[in-house]
Write an enzyme that holds these catalytic residues in place. Sequence first.
Site, mmCIF file in Angstrom:
data_model
loop_
_atom_site.group_PDB
_atom_site.id
_atom_site.type_symbol
_atom_site.label_atom_id
_atom_site.label_comp_id
_atom_site.label_asym_id
_atom_site.label_seq_id
_atom_site.Cartn_x
_atom_site.Cartn_y
_atom_site.Cartn_z
ATOM 1 C CE LYS A 86 -3.874 2.445 2.953
ATOM 2 N NZ LYS A 86 -2.802 3.533 3.364
ATOM 3 N NE ARG A 131 -3.148 10.438 7.507
ATOM 4 C CZ ARG A 131 -2.727 9.617 8.218
ATOM 5 N NH1 ARG A 131 -2.088 9.825 9.336
ATOM 6 N NH2 ARG A 131 -2.979 8.328 8.195
ATOM 7 C CB SER A 146 -2.694 4.558 -1.321
ATOM 8 O OG SER A 146 -3.105 5.377 -0.379
ATOM 9 C CG HIS A 181 -0.097 6.831 4.648
ATOM 10 N ND1 HIS A 181 0.238 6.096 4.221
ATOM 11 C CD2 HIS A 181 -0.693 7.260 5.711
ATOM 12 C CE1 HIS A 181 0.336 5.312 5.407
ATOM 13 N NE2 HIS A 181 -0.361 6.348 6.656
ATOM 14 C CG ASP A 221 -6.803 4.228 0.754
ATOM 15 O OD1 ASP A 221 -8.297 5.050 0.635
ATOM 16 O OD2 ASP A 221 -6.101 4.924 1.469
ATOM 17 N N GLY A 222 -8.500 6.440 -1.665
ATOM 18 C CA GLY A 222 -8.568 7.905 -1.504
ATOM 19 C C GLY A 222 -9.342 8.942 -1.922
ATOM 20 N N GLY A 223 -10.320 9.600 -1.081
ATOM 21 C CA GLY A 223 -10.607 10.439 -1.792
ATOM 22 C C GLY A 223 -12.403 9.969 -2.165
ATOM 23 C CB VAL A 224 -14.109 6.217 -2.386
ATOM 24 C CG1 VAL A 224 -15.357 5.792 -3.181
ATOM 25 C CG2 VAL A 224 -12.961 6.009 -3.721
ATOM 26 N NE ARG A 225 -14.784 11.326 2.087
ATOM 27 C CZ ARG A 225 -13.488 10.726 2.426
ATOM 28 N NH1 ARG A 225 -13.119 9.507 1.769
ATOM 29 N NH2 ARG A 225 -12.105 11.276 3.172
#
Length: 282
Positions: free
Chosen positions: A148, A175, A170, A172, A203-207
């Site tokens: 990851k 961060r 991703s 992270h 991974d990241g920002g999926v809403r």
Amino acid sequence: RKDQNLSLNLLGYKLTFPILAAAVAGTRVNFQGRLDEEELARYFVLGAAEAGSLAFTGDGPLPELMEAGLAAIKTAGGRGIPVIKPREDQEIINLIRRAEDSGAPAVAIDIDAAGLVNMMRAGKLVEPKTVEQIARLAAATPLPLILKGVMTVADAEAAVAGGAAAIIVSNHGGRALDHTPGTAAVLPQIAAAVGDKISVLADGGVRSGVDVLKMLALGARAVLVGRPLAIAAFGGGIAGVRLQLESLADDLAVAMRLTGCGDLADIGPQVLRVNEAWGVRL
């Protein structure tokens, strides 16, 4: 969802839909201790399992983070994947053995945690991993190894060379390194370069389910969702996590129907319209 087929096989595991729970941990710092680690891990793992999916669990400077995740995975009959920090190799192997004992179907290493200050301040060594190190870690277990934090084609190709079974694109949560591009910006070239050799997750920002559709159209086989599930866990525990995942899947099914996709295999770049000023749009 009856007209759309959202199911898939991922690393030999049958999932009801291509949405997994991301690793969320560190409740003392991130949530001011309003939930303890055991509660949060249990809500994520059991909620995802009830929805027909899988949850990732976390690691960190405090042993309780990994302990909570492994306990939740064991309670759920192995329906979870522990994410291990890029510690010293033997320490990773020791944790992999515990993951095997928990019944986990795979194990992950978040390689972009090599620079996380909280680990170093706690005196925990984390380090970048070479291809040779990844190969030794992959060979040390029969479980599929997931890396990851991949954000470049070069790192994706290194993961393939090291024998990883999957990568998670991703940053992270932004961060690990300031000014890192968003996941969606780098996903297409990574998927194009290695997507037929390794499973590519994002991974990241999926809403929303529409966001899931975009990530799949950009080349991901499945996505990870974290923050919305953390909110659901606070509000509804196991049931909250399950309902949030199912709501995202229902939203994805509608988005697939309206873009002419009956099956996940139908989702591709044809459903997207890319504009440099607006970003990725349907």
